[in-house]
Scaffold this motif. Sequence first.
Motif, short mmCIF file in Angstrom:
data_model
loop_
_atom_site.label_atom_id
_atom_site.label_comp_id
_atom_site.label_asym_id
_atom_site.label_seq_id
_atom_site.Cartn_x
_atom_site.Cartn_y
_atom_site.Cartn_z
N UNK A 169 5.41 -1.88 4.45
CA UNK A 169 4.28 -1.83 3.51
C UNK A 169 3.34 -3.03 3.72
N UNK A 170 3.91 -4.20 3.95
CA UNK A 170 3.09 -5.39 4.22
C UNK A 170 2.30 -5.22 5.51
N UNK A 171 2.94 -4.64 6.51
CA UNK A 171 2.27 -4.40 7.79
C UNK A 171 1.16 -3.37 7.62
N UNK A 172 1.39 -2.36 6.78
CA UNK A 172 0.36 -1.36 6.51
C UNK A 172 -0.86 -2.04 5.89
N UNK A 173 -0.64 -2.93 4.92
CA UNK A 173 -1.77 -3.64 4.31
C UNK A 173 -2.51 -4.50 5.32
N UNK A 174 -1.76 -5.15 6.20
CA UNK A 174 -2.39 -5.99 7.23
C UNK A 174 -3.26 -5.15 8.16
N UNK A 175 -2.74 -4.00 8.58
CA UNK A 175 -3.49 -3.12 9.47
C UNK A 175 -4.71 -2.53 8.75
N UNK A 176 -4.55 -2.21 7.46
CA UNK A 176 -5.68 -1.69 6.70
C UNK A 176 -6.80 -2.73 6.60
#
Length: 136
Positions: free
Chosen positions: A99-106
């Motif tokens: 989830x943290x990686x998803x936010x970073x990519x977003x």
Amino acid sequence: MEQSDLLRQKSEAQSRLSDSRRKLLMYEDELERLQIAKNNMIEVIQESSTYKRNLIYLNINPRLWKGTTQNKYEDQIHTIDRSLQTYLQDIRDIETAIEMEIRRVMNKIENCHSDISYYQSRISNLSHSILSLREG
């Protein structure tokens, strides 16, 4: 400013625009893979929680116990319960990391959209300046 300088700047902006679009596609692909991984982790968590619940609340007829069998069984269930709890926490930690990686990519995708808008505007302004120099 000379026309050659404007043409050079426009070419650089077009190159950067192309790079930003390529990065955007790459980040969108990465985001899709991360979302699939997160959904898979959610499924694993749900299935593991169901398995744990079924194991812990296994209903065995008390008349079937003989001697110390029930105590041994309950000790094993307790050990399995602790192991499953640790396993579930590890999976939840992985889900949180995804989830943290998803936010970073977003955030990277948002930055690419901003860069693309900037370069499109820059190219438009430079094209207008070049046209004005040619006409004037």
